[in-house]
Design an enzyme around this catalytic site. Sequence first.
Site, PDB file in Angstrom:
ATOM      1  N   ASP A  16      37.694  47.950  54.839  1.00 32.36           N
ATOM      2  CA  ASP A  16      36.295  47.619  55.126  1.00 32.36           C
ATOM      3  C   ASP A  16      36.145  46.782  56.393  1.00 32.36           C
ATOM      4  O   ASP A  16      35.324  47.079  57.257  1.00 32.36           O
ATOM      5  CB  ASP A  16      35.664  46.843  53.960  1.00 32.36           C
ATOM      6  CG  ASP A  16      35.483  47.721  52.736  1.00 32.36           C
ATOM      7  OD1 ASP A  16      35.509  48.955  52.872  1.00 32.36           O
ATOM      8  OD2 ASP A  16      35.329  47.151  51.633  1.00 32.36           O
ATOM      9  N   ARG A  96      34.762  31.177  49.331  1.00 29.97           N
ATOM     10  CA  ARG A  96      33.729  31.626  50.275  1.00 29.97           C
ATOM     11  C   ARG A  96      33.133  30.523  51.142  1.00 29.97           C
ATOM     12  O   ARG A  96      32.983  30.718  52.355  1.00 29.97           O
ATOM     13  CB  ARG A  96      32.606  32.372  49.538  1.00 29.97           C
ATOM     14  CG  ARG A  96      33.045  33.661  48.841  1.00 29.97           C
ATOM     15  CD  ARG A  96      33.964  34.494  49.668  1.00 29.97           C
ATOM     16  NE  ARG A  96      34.223  35.806  49.066  1.00 29.97           N
ATOM     17  CZ  ARG A  96      35.237  36.581  49.407  1.00 29.97           C
ATOM     18  NH1 ARG A  96      36.099  36.191  50.324  1.00 29.97           N
ATOM     19  NH2 ARG A  96      35.403  37.758  48.836  1.00 29.97           N
ATOM     20  N   ASP A 125      29.257  37.418  46.719  1.00 25.40           N
ATOM     21  CA  ASP A 125      29.922  36.868  47.901  1.00 25.40           C
ATOM     22  C   ASP A 125      29.012  36.804  49.128  1.00 25.40           C
ATOM     23  O   ASP A 125      29.046  35.848  49.893  1.00 25.40           O
ATOM     24  CB  ASP A 125      31.190  37.672  48.212  1.00 25.40           C
ATOM     25  CG  ASP A 125      32.271  37.437  47.155  1.00 25.40           C
ATOM     26  OD1 ASP A 125      32.333  36.310  46.636  1.00 25.40           O
ATOM     27  OD2 ASP A 125      33.035  38.368  46.859  1.00 25.40           O
ATOM     28  N   SER A 176      39.066  47.248  42.597  1.00 16.66           N
ATOM     29  CA  SER A 176      38.719  46.360  43.698  1.00 16.66           C
ATOM     30  C   SER A 176      39.220  44.971  43.320  1.00 16.66           C
ATOM     31  O   SER A 176      38.906  44.448  42.249  1.00 16.66           O
ATOM     32  CB  SER A 176      37.202  46.353  43.880  1.00 16.66           C
ATOM     33  OG  SER A 176      36.815  45.174  44.548  1.00 16.66           O
TER      34      SER A 176
HETATM   35  N1  ARG Z   1      32.911  38.088  40.221  1.00 10.51           N
HETATM   36  C1  ARG Z   1      33.656  37.117  40.931  1.00 10.51           C
HETATM   37  C2  ARG Z   1      32.725  36.265  41.751  1.00 10.51           C
HETATM   38  O1  ARG Z   1      31.607  36.604  41.921  1.00 10.51           O
HETATM   39  C3  ARG Z   1      34.749  37.739  41.773  1.00 10.51           C
HETATM   40  C4  ARG Z   1      34.267  38.465  42.990  1.00 10.51           C
HETATM   41  C5  ARG Z   1      35.386  39.104  43.732  1.00 10.51           C
HETATM   42  N2  ARG Z   1      34.951  39.487  45.055  1.00 10.51           N
HETATM   43  C6  ARG Z   1      35.275  40.642  45.606  1.00 10.51           C
HETATM   44  N3  ARG Z   1      34.772  40.877  46.779  1.00 10.51           N
HETATM   45  N4  ARG Z   1      36.057  41.505  45.017  1.00 10.51           N
HETATM   46  O2  ARG Z   1      33.098  35.231  42.203  1.00 10.51           O
END
Ligand code: ARG
Length: 418
Positions: A16, A96, A125, A176
Amino acid sequence: MSEKGKVVLAYSGGLDTSVAVRWIQETYGLDVITLTIDLGTHEDLETIRARALEVGAVKALVVNAADVFVDYFIWPALQAGALYEGAYPLATALGRPLIAKLLVDTARREGAGAVAHGCTGKGNDQVRFDVSTKTLAPELKIVAPAREWNMTREEELDYAEKHGITVDVTRKSPYSTDENLWGRSVECGVLEDPWVEPPEEVYAWTASPADAPAQPEHVEVAFEKGVPVGLNGDKMGSVALIEELNSVAGRHGVGRIDHIENRLVGIKSREIYEAPAAVVLHAAHRALEGVTMTRQALRFKEIVSRHYADIIYDGLWFSKFHQDLAAYVLSSQQVVSGSVKMKLFKGQATKVGVRSQFSLYSRKLATYGAGDEFDHRAAVGFIALHGLPTRTQAQVLKNLLPEEAVRPRLSPPELKPE
Ligand code: ARG
């Protein structure tokens, strides 16, 4: 000739963000500077840097942020007892805001007018990146290719091929994933059916509890002011301590979490997490608070923990509210020093011993044996006053409201011996 505008892209080296480098150049005509941040997973930074340049970045920067991540993000979250919905230790959510801050710093240093990230439009995110960035640097623009480009997976793969961007094994995995030192997350594929038990293949950091060692293993965690400082009697640095616990606890199958989670954007999503160190440390930390904090403080801490977890999850790390709560948490941790003995066995991490110079546990008060110093007679007066409002109201209601009408389930019928 006027200089081209610049953008700093958070670059993982995956498909990506590699496609994003090219897409940003084509769509916005900006020079792309990539920034790759190691949050403690020992990325091969040189390979990623080379790949960034290969796919067209004008400059590829890498930074090891593991220590800062632990000291400024993970430990405060641990001290706060922050587990989202009581379950998720927030690994991604904690990473993040740090990435956003490093993007902002880099953009200012490099004279870039924008930052970019690879988040889609339906996750948490993007919220964390955008809110953090705009809070720290209102003047910066945000480019989010994966939210803007409207390509399906297939179209993205075609785009990559057309531009000579090599696609690695990520193409084959149905899952993922995301990971940093504090934990790993897995989504997609069969996991999208909440009835389906996660197949073993989704786990990478933990042994199956069924295959975990037949003998339990004990690990003693030392804390100072709510921060882990040693394992089994040895002082340890933050990063090394978490790495060691991830490996020891992971070997015993500790740290698997299967959570149907409420995303900020309104979706419920099924998430599998692996966070061996986080699970052990949260349990140990809670146990130490249990002996060093009063009942009242512990009740309040539960409320604080929930709000703190929501702040992190919701991308509000750089908010004033967070700073205010953090001040409370920090103050509350002054007594949270001591050691906790944890037993790791077949997927479980159990507290089996705790000691602290601040312990409020008093054997002389608690014992049922010799040496009891608790004043039993004082209990009588205490009970009289403690029960006073309840007794008073029962008398008032006796003739006004039939008991069954007010609290049917609490009034079992009279049973007569046969
Ligand atoms: N659901 C979790 C969160 O919102 C994990 C997210 C993982 N992010 C990703 N881009 N795969 O913090």
